[in-house]
Scaffold this motif. Structure first.
Motif, PDB file in Angstrom:
ATOM      1  N   SER A 159     -41.054  73.891  47.376  1.00  0.00           N
ATOM      2  CA  SER A 159     -42.252  73.098  47.680  1.00  0.00           C
ATOM      3  C   SER A 159     -42.536  73.078  49.181  1.00  0.00           C
ATOM      4  O   SER A 159     -43.702  73.091  49.594  1.00  0.00           O
ATOM      5  N   MET A 160     -41.512  73.083  50.006  1.00  0.00           N
ATOM      6  CA  MET A 160     -41.716  73.132  51.452  1.00  0.00           C
ATOM      7  C   MET A 160     -42.329  74.470  51.863  1.00  0.00           C
ATOM      8  O   MET A 160     -43.243  74.524  52.702  1.00  0.00           O
ATOM      9  N   ALA A 220     -35.349  64.734  46.387  1.00  0.00           N
ATOM     10  CA  ALA A 220     -35.783  66.129  46.256  1.00  0.00           C
ATOM     11  C   ALA A 220     -37.030  66.249  45.387  1.00  0.00           C
ATOM     12  O   ALA A 220     -38.030  66.862  45.790  1.00  0.00           O
ATOM     13  N   TYR A 221     -37.016  65.649  44.210  1.00  0.00           N
ATOM     14  CA  TYR A 221     -38.135  65.819  43.288  1.00  0.00           C
ATOM     15  C   TYR A 221     -39.370  65.033  43.742  1.00  0.00           C
ATOM     16  O   TYR A 221     -40.495  65.546  43.681  1.00  0.00           O
ATOM     17  N   CYS A 222     -39.169  63.813  44.208  1.00  0.00           N
ATOM     18  CA  CYS A 222     -40.320  63.033  44.672  1.00  0.00           C
ATOM     19  C   CYS A 222     -40.869  63.585  45.985  1.00  0.00           C
ATOM     20  O   CYS A 222     -42.090  63.578  46.203  1.00  0.00           O
ATOM     21  N   GLY A 223     -39.997  64.081  46.850  1.00  0.00           N
ATOM     22  CA  GLY A 223     -40.481  64.731  48.071  1.00  0.00           C
ATOM     23  C   GLY A 223     -41.276  65.988  47.767  1.00  0.00           C
ATOM     24  O   GLY A 223     -42.294  66.264  48.411  1.00  0.00           O
ATOM     25  N   ALA A 224     -40.814  66.772  46.795  1.00  0.00           N
ATOM     26  CA  ALA A 224     -41.576  67.957  46.386  1.00  0.00           C
ATOM     27  C   ALA A 224     -42.924  67.579  45.793  1.00  0.00           C
ATOM     28  O   ALA A 224     -43.936  68.258  46.017  1.00  0.00           O
ATOM     29  N   ALA A 225     -42.973  66.469  45.046  1.00  0.00           N
ATOM     30  CA  ALA A 225     -44.243  66.024  44.476  1.00  0.00           C
ATOM     31  C   ALA A 225     -45.219  65.605  45.559  1.00  0.00           C
ATOM     32  O   ALA A 225     -46.423  65.886  45.473  1.00  0.00           O
TER      33      ALA A 225
END
Length: 301
Positions: A159-160, A220-225
């Motif tokens: 995602s980054m 990790a998952y919420c940051g990617a969202a």
């Protein structure tokens, strides 16, 4: 002497009477009509309330200028609460501060109860023993593995990279904030594990509060969202929904497999929500130009 209104002739011309109204048609008073204003069909004639001034309803259906009670009023309030793309609007600075303080208070309460072996910890252990071993072993093991660094970190890294590809230099503050939030997870979790020294559900080893796998999954998952949602034009709701499902599934798998107590997961949630609030707020403040530069200079006269 009372003046009688002029009668209108019918198609046959034999007698005079007012035209009968047709059901299902719109009616308006004739402009300039005398007396009480006999209603006539408004097709092709200017009514008192022009149809062009009426706001269209949902789906292109004709609406009315005043607010319609019932379902339409509920939908209009729902649209005001939702942001672009159907996502809930984020609270303002005061709301974020209040939410951050609430998460901090909950984390402090849970940590105090776990460290002091309070009644909340005893209830947590009873609940954990009742949940251990439930569910299919393969499914719960897979859910617990979602919080491992081998699964969660590649998702955040992808995602980054996508955000940098779409946004270029403008995406650097968001990407840096997500990376710092991920780096803060071991920096905060490891000292807390050694300080609390809570024993595990199925072992006598210590260092189980807060849950590191839960913290890794949430950040990790919420940051990617958050990174993906900034560059999606349509259907922006699915990244946060998917991140929430993955984070909840990770915590459920850890508890059902007996790897952590329920309060270990709850404490990690509170801690990581504070990290996510900081990582979401700081890039917005850094990109905001100074107040003096936002004011346009008055033209010279």
């Amino acid at each position: 002497m009372r003046e009688t209104p002029r009668s209108q002739g019918t198609a046959g011309g034999s007698r005079s009477r007012h035209p009968l109204p047709r059901p299902g048609r719109a009616f308006a008073h004739m402009t300039g009509a005398s007396g009480s204003g006999t209603p006539h069909r408004s097709d092709g004639r200017p009514p008192h309330t022009p149809r062009g001034a009426r706001q269209p309803g949902p789906g292109g259906c004709p609406g009315t200028t005043p607010p319609v009670p019932g379902q339409l009023a509920f939908l209009s309030r729902l649209r005001r609460l939702l942001g672009p793309g159907g996502l809930p609007r984020l609270p303002g600075p005061r709301g974020l501060v209040a939410l951050f303080a609430l998460c901090g208070l909950a984390f402090a309460l849970v940590t105090w109860q776990v460290a002091a072996a309070g009644p909340l910890r005893r209830a947590d252990e009873r609940l954990g023993r009742a949940l251990f071993g439930r569910g299919p072993t393969g499914v719960t093991e897979f859910l617990a593995d979602l919080g491992g660094t081998a699964v969660a970190l590649p998702v955040l890294a992808a995602s980054m990279a996508y955000a940098l590809w779409r946004g270029g230099r403008a995406a650097l503050p968001r990407v840096a904030a997500a990376a710092l939030a991920m780096a803060a997870v071991p920096a905060l979790v490891v000292p807390l594990k050694s300080w609390i020294a809570r024993t595990g559900p199925l072992t006598r080893d210590t260092g189980y509060y807060p849950s590191g796998h839960t913290a890794t999954a949430v950040v990790a998952y919420c940051g990617a969202a958050l990174l993906l949602g900034a560059y999606l034009r349509r259907r922006r709701w699915w990244p946060p929904v998917l991140a929430l499902v993955l984070a909840l599934a990770t915590g459920a798998g850890l508890v059902l497999r007996g790897y952590h107590w329920p309060l270990d997961v709850v404490g990690s949630w509170c801690l990581c929500l504070m990290l996510l609030l900081l990582s979401h707020r700081l890039p917005g403040r850094s990109r905001r130009p100074p107040r003096a530069s936002r004011v346009r200079a008055a033209p010279d006269r």
